[in-house]
Design an enzyme around this catalytic site. Structure first.
Site, short mmCIF file in Angstrom:
data_model
loop_
_atom_site.label_atom_id
_atom_site.label_comp_id
_atom_site.label_asym_id
_atom_site.label_seq_id
_atom_site.Cartn_x
_atom_site.Cartn_y
_atom_site.Cartn_z
N ASP A 1 -9.04 -4.35 -6.00
CA ASP A 1 -8.70 -3.33 -5.19
C ASP A 1 -9.48 -2.05 -5.31
OD1 ASP A 1 -7.26 -1.37 -3.65
OD2 ASP A 1 -5.31 -2.40 -4.25
N SER B 1 0.85 -1.20 -0.20
CA SER B 1 -0.05 0.00 0.01
C SER B 1 0.80 1.44 -0.03
CB SER B 1 -0.88 0.02 1.05
OG SER B 1 -1.85 0.83 0.94
N HIS C 1 -7.36 -5.06 -1.96
CA HIS C 1 -6.22 -4.40 -1.51
C HIS C 1 -5.26 -5.07 -0.42
CE1 HIS C 1 -3.73 -0.71 -0.89
NE2 HIS C 1 -4.05 -0.73 0.26
#
Length: 274
Positions: free
Chosen positions: A189, A143, A221
Site C-alpha cells: 500500500d 480507505s 491499497h
C-alpha cells in the site's frame, strides 16, 4: 462442501444468535455461503445523512433476525467499489448495506457519521428492518471509509465489530475504542502505507480489546475493491465471532494465522471474548 451437523437444543439455548451450519475452512472461503441472498436499493432521495446504497440480505426468514454490517467506500469511490462484499457476507447470514457517501470527497469523520446514519436507516426505516437484530451491528470501510469505520466505532461503542480495509485517517491513535476491531492492511500500500496507518491504528487500540491485525501479502491499497478470499474469510470469521458471538468461528482466528502466500503478517489477541 458445507458441513451441516445438527445443533443441539443446549447449544441453541447457549447462543441464540448462531446462524447457519458449522463452518469449515472451505465454507468461509467459498464465494457464497449457505443463505440465498436478495437485494434492495435505497435511493439517495430516501436516505438521510448518507448517499443511499444497496441492502443485501438472506432471503429466508426461517432463522429469525440477523446481525447487520454497513460498508463505506473510499475516497473518490462509489458503492460499486465494495459491492462484492455485499452478497458474499450476506450469504453467510448477515444483512449487509453497501453505501454511497454524500460526496466522493468526504473525509473519514464524515464517513463515520454516514455509516451510523446508514445503520439507523437500516434498522429503523428500511424495508428489511424487521430482519435485523438492532443489538448486533458492525461497520466496515475501505480507505477513508476504513478510517470512517474507526470514527463510527469511537462514536458508538455499542457496535459489535469494526473492520477498516486498508484504512486511511489523519488520526493514528484509537485508545478509546471499545469495539472489537480487525485492522486489514496491505504490504504494497503506497496510499495508506501500513507503517503510518494500519499498524499505528492497531497498536493504539486498548490492550484489553479483542483486536487483530492482518497484513495482506502481495497486495495494494486497492486490493479490497475486488473479490478477495483472504479478506472475506477473516472478515466473515470476525463478524461471526463478535456480531453473532458465534464461537464456532474462533478456530479461524486463534491460534493466530501464520504467514503464507496471502498473509504477510497477522497479530492478535487470543483467546478472544475475554
Amino acid at each position: 462442501m458445507l458441513a451441516t451437523p445438527g445443533v443441539s437444543a443446549a447449544d441453541a439455548a447457549a447462543n441464540p444468535y448462531e446462524r447457519g451450519p458449522a463452518p469449515t475452512q472451505s465454507s468461509i472461503e467459498a464465494l457464497r455461503g449457505p443463505y440465498a441472498v436478495s437485494e434492495t436499493s435505497v435511493s439517495s432521495l430516501a436516505a438521510s445523512g448518507f448517499g443511499g446504497g444497496t441492502i443485501y440480505y438472506p432471503t429466508s426468514t426461517s432463522d429469525g433476525t440477523f446481525g447487520a454490517v454497513v460498508i463505506s467506500p473510499g475516497f473518490t469511490a462509489y458503492q460499486s467499489s465494495i459491492a462484492w462484499l455485499g452478497p458474499r457476507l450476506a450469504s453467510q447470514g448477515f444483512v449487509v448495506f453497501t453505501i454511497d457517501t454524500l460526496t466522493t470527497l468526504d473525509q473519514p469523520d464524515s464517513r463515520g457519521r454516514q455509516l451510523l446514519a446508514a445503520l439507523d436507516h437500516l434498522t429503523q426505516r428500511s424495508s428489511v428492518r424487521g430482519r435485523v437484530d438492532t443489538s448486533r451491528l458492525g461497520v466496515m470501510g475501505h480507505s477513508m471509509g476504513g478510517g470512517g469505520s474507526l470514527e463510527a466505532a469511537k462514536s458508538r461503542p455499542s457496535l459489535k465489530a469494526a473492520i477498516p480495509l486498508t484504512g486511511w485517517n489523519t488520526d493514528k491513535t484509537w485508545p478509546e475504542l471499545r469495539t472489537p476491531t480487525l485492522v486489514i492492511g496491505a504490504d504494497g500500500d503506497t496510499v495508506a502505507p501500513v507503517a503510518s496507518h494500519s499498524e499505528p491504528f492497531y497498536e493504539s487500540l486498548p490492550g484489553s480489546l479483542d483486536k487483530a491485525y492482518l497484513e495482506l501479502n502481495g497486495a495494494t491499497h486497492f486490493t479490497p475493491n475486488t473479490s478477495n478470499t483472504t479478506i472475506a474469510k477473516y472478515s466473515i470469521s470476525w463478524l461471526k465471532r463478535f456480531i453473532d458471538d458465534d464461537t464456532r468461528y474462533e478456530q479461524f482466528l486463534c491460534p493466530l494465522p501464520r504467514p503464507s502466500l496471502t498473509i504477510e503478517e497477522y497479530r492478535g489477541s487470543c483467546p478472544l471474548g475475554n
